[in-house]
Design an enzyme around this catalytic site. Sequence first.
Site, mmCIF file in Angstrom:
data_model
loop_
_atom_site.group_PDB
_atom_site.id
_atom_site.type_symbol
_atom_site.label_atom_id
_atom_site.label_comp_id
_atom_site.label_asym_id
_atom_site.label_seq_id
_atom_site.Cartn_x
_atom_site.Cartn_y
_atom_site.Cartn_z
ATOM 1 C CB SER A 240 33.596 -16.059 -15.184
ATOM 2 O OG SER A 240 35.004 -16.013 -15.362
ATOM 3 C CE LYS A 241 29.242 -13.173 -20.916
ATOM 4 N NZ LYS A 241 28.814 -14.167 -21.905
#
Length: 469
Positions: A240-241
């Site tokens: 994820s980010k």
Amino acid sequence: MSAIVTRIAPSPTGYMHIGTARTALFNWLYARGRGGKFLLRVEDTDKERSSAEATEAIFRGLEWLGLDFDETPVFQASRADRHVEIATKLLASGNAYKCFSTQEEIVKFRDAAYARGSSTLFQSPWRDADDITHPNIPYVIRIKSPNEGHTIIKDQVQGDVKIKNDQLDDMVLLRSDGTPVYMLAVVVDDHDMGITHVIRGDDHLNNAARQMLIYKALDWPIPVYGHLPLILGPDGKKLSKRHGATSVEDYQLMGYPASGMRNYLARLGWSHGNDEFFSDDEAKIWFDLDAIGKSAARFDFKKLENLCKQHIAQTHDDALLHDIVQYKIIKDGEDEALKVSERLLPTLYCIKNRAKTYGEIIEKANFILINRPIEINEKALKNLSEDAILMLNRLTSLLRNVSWTREKLETLSESVAETFDTSFGKLAGPLRAALAGQTITPSVFDMMLILGRDETIARLADITAKGSH
């Protein structure tokens, strides 16, 4: 055996995720390595979340990665009439039925099933109802799933996956407003596009069993399945980010070469012996589904950078310059890219072997991209002592008549250092400051050769002139 046809079928609901890029790569490698076709389908049936911007991101991502597709892209939403046609066909053949149950009735059924501890899969009372009992109200069309036995997904990555048919519900094919559901659309589109191999994320594994019901009901050939494990972050959690960049365009803007990205993504969950660095042609020959691991792969930025460094070093200078200019256009615009295009080529031979990204190349080549008078950073200024300027002054006067070859420049510089009873290392720092304005540069002799006699002397004279005041 029929020709191999694979596809990538992203939804245009956001940026192109690195996981989608890897799936596209695996499909591309599998098809290209076998003389087959690689197709693109944009699954844009979610009207609220789909956008033209996200669609463009898909095209840009595939183009940057060099994953060329065959034929005209298919847009799923434009094929709704065909999906409805197939649902109607299933209804007419008795493989599907009209269900008039309301949402309230379905919820009530599930609540009661939960209370008595039985399966909450909805069992419609309309499955075997006579047409004459049908009320004149909106309905959905559901497929008739088998109540007994098993469905076996022969998966080329996960192995045989066995699912009890009593765990498969009579899924909806057409909603009450007449629109087709995703599960139906995928099967119809894959069949009509001639897809022979469905290679996708393992979050679709359960969908395969339900989609196989449609294939079997229509007596259509079932494609070969290969469900890929997820990509995890370095900490073992879903990428994820918070781990850093997750979109394809992020990596493009960070200056990673597409060839290195392809190499790294290919190794992310797939292997060919101990080979780490390889070309596209080698990957096409080697790639196969049975060499894909069953467990999730972890994204490793250091491995990515190491492979990108090797790909940059192996790229021909002209091709490398083209790629760097394209990167610069996207990042900083045409004007800045033009400056790079006009000046960078002569520097690549001495820079590209130590750079992981295009940005690093530009940074290391900064000395050729700047104009006099050169701004010297604080760290480099510390190398310009009075003694250092005296050495530069002496070197400048001698450079006017020396043959402009590396050997002669090295010999002369060593001689000047000896004259001042010091090592060449004490002269190199001031030279870097004068020629580049910073401390981290290519070899001072590479810089002198690239800049040429006149520009080298002019830059040195600027420094010595300042020092004499």
